[in-house]
Design a protein around this motif. Sequence first.
Motif, short mmCIF file in Angstrom:
data_model
loop_
_atom_site.label_atom_id
_atom_site.label_comp_id
_atom_site.label_asym_id
_atom_site.label_seq_id
_atom_site.Cartn_x
_atom_site.Cartn_y
_atom_site.Cartn_z
N ASN A 72 0.89 -1.22 0.19
CA ASN A 72 -0.04 -0.14 0.17
C ASN A 72 0.84 1.26 0.05
N ASN A 73 2.08 1.16 0.65
CA ASN A 73 2.76 2.45 0.90
C ASN A 73 3.83 2.37 -0.15
N VAL A 74 4.33 1.52 -0.62
CA VAL A 74 5.45 1.42 -1.44
C VAL A 74 5.52 2.44 -2.57
N LEU A 75 4.30 2.61 -3.36
CA LEU A 75 4.23 3.56 -4.53
C LEU A 75 4.23 5.01 -3.98
N TYR A 76 3.65 5.27 -3.02
CA TYR A 76 3.73 6.44 -2.33
C TYR A 76 5.02 6.96 -2.02
N VAL A 77 5.91 5.95 -1.39
CA VAL A 77 7.28 6.34 -1.30
C VAL A 77 7.94 6.35 -2.53
N ALA A 94 -2.75 7.00 -7.91
CA ALA A 94 -1.99 6.19 -7.00
C ALA A 94 -2.27 6.79 -5.60
N SER A 95 -2.23 8.10 -5.46
CA SER A 95 -2.48 8.52 -4.12
C SER A 95 -4.12 8.16 -3.49
N PHE A 96 -5.12 8.14 -4.53
CA PHE A 96 -6.28 7.64 -4.16
C PHE A 96 -6.31 6.36 -3.46
N SER A 97 -5.59 5.67 -4.26
CA SER A 97 -5.48 4.18 -3.92
C SER A 97 -4.79 4.03 -2.59
N SER A 98 -3.77 4.58 -2.33
CA SER A 98 -2.90 4.72 -0.63
C SER A 98 -3.88 5.17 0.08
N GLY A 99 -4.86 6.35 0.17
CA GLY A 99 -5.45 6.52 1.11
C GLY A 99 -6.63 5.53 1.48
N LEU A 100 -7.26 5.10 0.44
CA LEU A 100 -8.33 3.96 0.31
C LEU A 100 -7.63 2.96 1.26
N GLY A 101 -6.47 2.46 0.56
CA GLY A 101 -5.91 1.28 1.36
C GLY A 101 -5.64 1.38 2.75
N LEU A 136 11.70 1.54 3.05
CA LEU A 136 12.86 0.89 3.06
C LEU A 136 12.95 0.53 1.50
N VAL A 137 11.98 -0.43 1.17
CA VAL A 137 12.09 -1.15 -0.22
C VAL A 137 11.82 -0.08 -1.07
N GLY A 138 11.05 0.60 -1.26
CA GLY A 138 10.56 1.53 -2.22
C GLY A 138 11.86 2.66 -2.52
N SER A 139 12.22 3.25 -1.50
CA SER A 139 13.36 4.16 -1.84
C SER A 139 14.84 3.50 -2.22
N LEU A 163 17.60 7.07 3.62
CA LEU A 163 17.89 6.97 5.11
C LEU A 163 16.77 7.30 5.92
N TYR A 164 15.99 8.17 5.61
CA TYR A 164 14.66 8.53 6.29
C TYR A 164 13.81 7.29 6.35
N GLN A 165 13.57 6.47 5.45
CA GLN A 165 12.49 5.41 5.27
C GLN A 165 13.26 4.16 6.16
N LEU A 166 14.48 4.27 6.07
CA LEU A 166 15.26 3.19 7.11
C LEU A 166 14.94 3.44 8.54
N GLY A 167 14.77 4.73 8.93
CA GLY A 167 14.67 5.00 10.33
C GLY A 167 13.16 4.65 10.58
N VAL A 168 12.25 5.05 9.67
CA VAL A 168 11.00 4.66 9.80
C VAL A 168 10.63 3.26 10.05
N PHE A 169 11.27 2.51 9.05
CA PHE A 169 11.28 0.91 9.16
C PHE A 169 11.50 0.54 10.61
N ILE A 170 12.62 1.07 10.96
CA ILE A 170 13.30 0.42 12.51
C ILE A 170 12.18 0.82 13.32
N SER A 171 11.80 1.89 13.58
CA SER A 171 10.93 2.62 14.69
C SER A 171 9.62 1.81 14.39
N ARG A 172 8.77 1.78 13.29
CA ARG A 172 7.75 1.31 12.99
C ARG A 172 7.68 -0.47 13.26
#
Length: 395
Positions: A20-25, A102-109, A137-140, A271-280
């Motif tokens: 759901n989030n990979v395309l947004y990223v 893609a944004s409509f899809s992300s929000g609905l998802g 992390l995967v997207g970026s 790097l931002y997404q790596l931090g997000v992944f670790i904390s989430r």
Amino acid sequence: MQLEPAHLVYAAFWTFGLVNNVLYVVILTAAVDLVGPQTPKAVVLLADVLPSFLIKLAAPFFIHKIPYNRRITLLVGLSTVGMMSVSLASPLFLKLVGVVLASFSSGLGEVTFLQLTHFYDTRALNGWSSGTGGAGLVGSGLFMLLTTVLGVSVKTSLLVFAFFPLAFLGVYFYLLPPRDYNRVPGAFPVHSNDPETGIETQPITWEFVASGYETTMVRLKPLVMPYMLPLFLVYFSEYTINQGVAPTLLFPMEELPFSKFRDVYVTYGTLYQLGVFISRSSAPFVRIRRIMIPSVLQFANLVFCIAQSMSPILPNVWLVFILIFYEGLLGGAAYVNTFLLITEQADLAEREFALGSVGMSDSAGIVLAGLVSLWLEPGLCNYQVNDGRGWCTLE
């Protein structure tokens, strides 16, 4: 070897969060490639988040009347067509149309899957949160690997991601255990005239939406201060950094480990997404119950980054890398702990509604960040040019 249903729940929701989030990223990571260095990256941010915000804003009034299986099918169609438009279309306008889809899809998802966690135990929400962090992390990371390391064209790299949403179909219909395998006490029973949703369906009319407006606003009010305001602040701060300030956090080319300035921006995003992944993914081990703390720290981070852009405090890009990684840790921690607190504190009768509604606050923060960044990035870049540091105008 057959996995236990509880493990399947975690795996399914992890995949939901990832896809759901990979395309947004990816779209945000590719912003500099889509619009070029002279156009504010916030243009892509607004196209990527405003439709999602509108969906989340309207969803509490009607979304519970749409069956989950129909939502999943709609997600696949919107996101696949959107990414194909982003990758294959030449005019910027058509690319942005693809971003909007893609944004409509992300929000609905996000609304759909957060509500769906209500029917399972906390493994579902932990899996979703970790998966959304993994999406970053995967997207970026994959986009940086393809374009920066392997030299694959941006067009081809974006086209690869157009096929990711097909995973929704397999996971939802074949991997995810039925919602009554381990019924959470108080969750909505699956026994109505629509066995797919567990909620009675009726035509969505203007009279239906209007009649439920006051009731919905009353249900939203107690969610504002404890959950929505901290989430709004943290997302406003971090996305203003990412889209309005980070493109100007540059150093002379000879001091960078890259051959192009655009690679710095892509690395910041990774790097931002790596931090997000670790904390989430840290919620089973570390909990933060006072979620205003990471929100205030993130706002302080924004102020520091603006100061760094105007008059460098950190002497090299490596320290800025650490700063951006820290930004990701704060943002991911605020997100996962907010929704875990909802599952613990909200009444069972209100929990599905709360999980599907609080998400509008992060999107509101991102929308405001995009509007601010339309002015902030050019302003900081012009300031740097006048100061003899014109790297923000280069590729």
